[in-house]
Design an enzyme around this catalytic site. Sequence first.
Site: not given
Length: 299
Positions: A23, A68-69, A166, A183, A230-231, A257, A259
Amino acid sequence: MPHYHTNYKKIDEVEFVQTAYGKDMVKVLHIPRDGKYHSIKEVATSVQLTLSSKKDYLHGDNSDIILTDTIKNTIHVLTKFKGIKSIETFAMNICEHFLSSFNHVIQVQVYVEEVPWKRFEKHVHAFIRTPTGTHFCEVEQTRNESPVIHSGIKDLKFLKTTQSGFEGFIKDQFTILPEVKDRCFATQVYCKWRYCQCKDVDFATWDTVWNIVLEKFAGPYDKGEFSPSVQKTLYDIQVLFLSRVPEIEDMEISLPNIHYFNTDMSKVGLINKEEVLLPLDNPYRKITGTVKRKLSSWL
């Protein structure tokens, strides 16, 4: 037209790789009441069960099926009697219930995510939903084995208006973007980590991760911290986290990232110096990385 074979003459020509059913997204709000002082936990829980038999798949025999109930009702009852101290403990309670109650259940997988409610100042029963990201966990337990516990944060949005660049990347005949010394840096954090053990764990680690992500993304309040990519920011978060939280074995992070491009106002006779920017949802760069402790670090 292609011809599809729908009836195998030899049943041994195929085999199951994995089976499970359950579920998904069972939502519940738990309100512990201590007189006038109330607390809340709202969660959405998904449960998958793997059974020792495959006769429901092979022969349509449903005699081993736990409805599943019933899974949904079990989540509600466990909430009432055990509460939700942490979503990780709650997930382990669900695993333990199905493995101890049904001998033919050989594996349980539980996913829980918590709605980010926060108490409104010092109010005794009022809460406000906060944009602090979503806390989630994944717990998997196989019969006669300890549970494997992952916790994580998703949908945590950050933006800083400077202290990001960058440069120095490969340029070929298809490269049109220039190098950037400064940036906007915006991202939506997805972060997941695995605990080394399941006993005596402080699951408040989630708060520690949140603070570390903010610390490495933003830097000091008065001057920030420069991000060359970012890395690099992603890796710095992971290293700092593993150094501060010894009960964590590995960590996965995904940082898209997002933009924001400078709007060209030259056609209306204006110079726009990174004051008016255009948010772009798609496409975006997606940076991922997973680190783990070296074996030698445990010795």
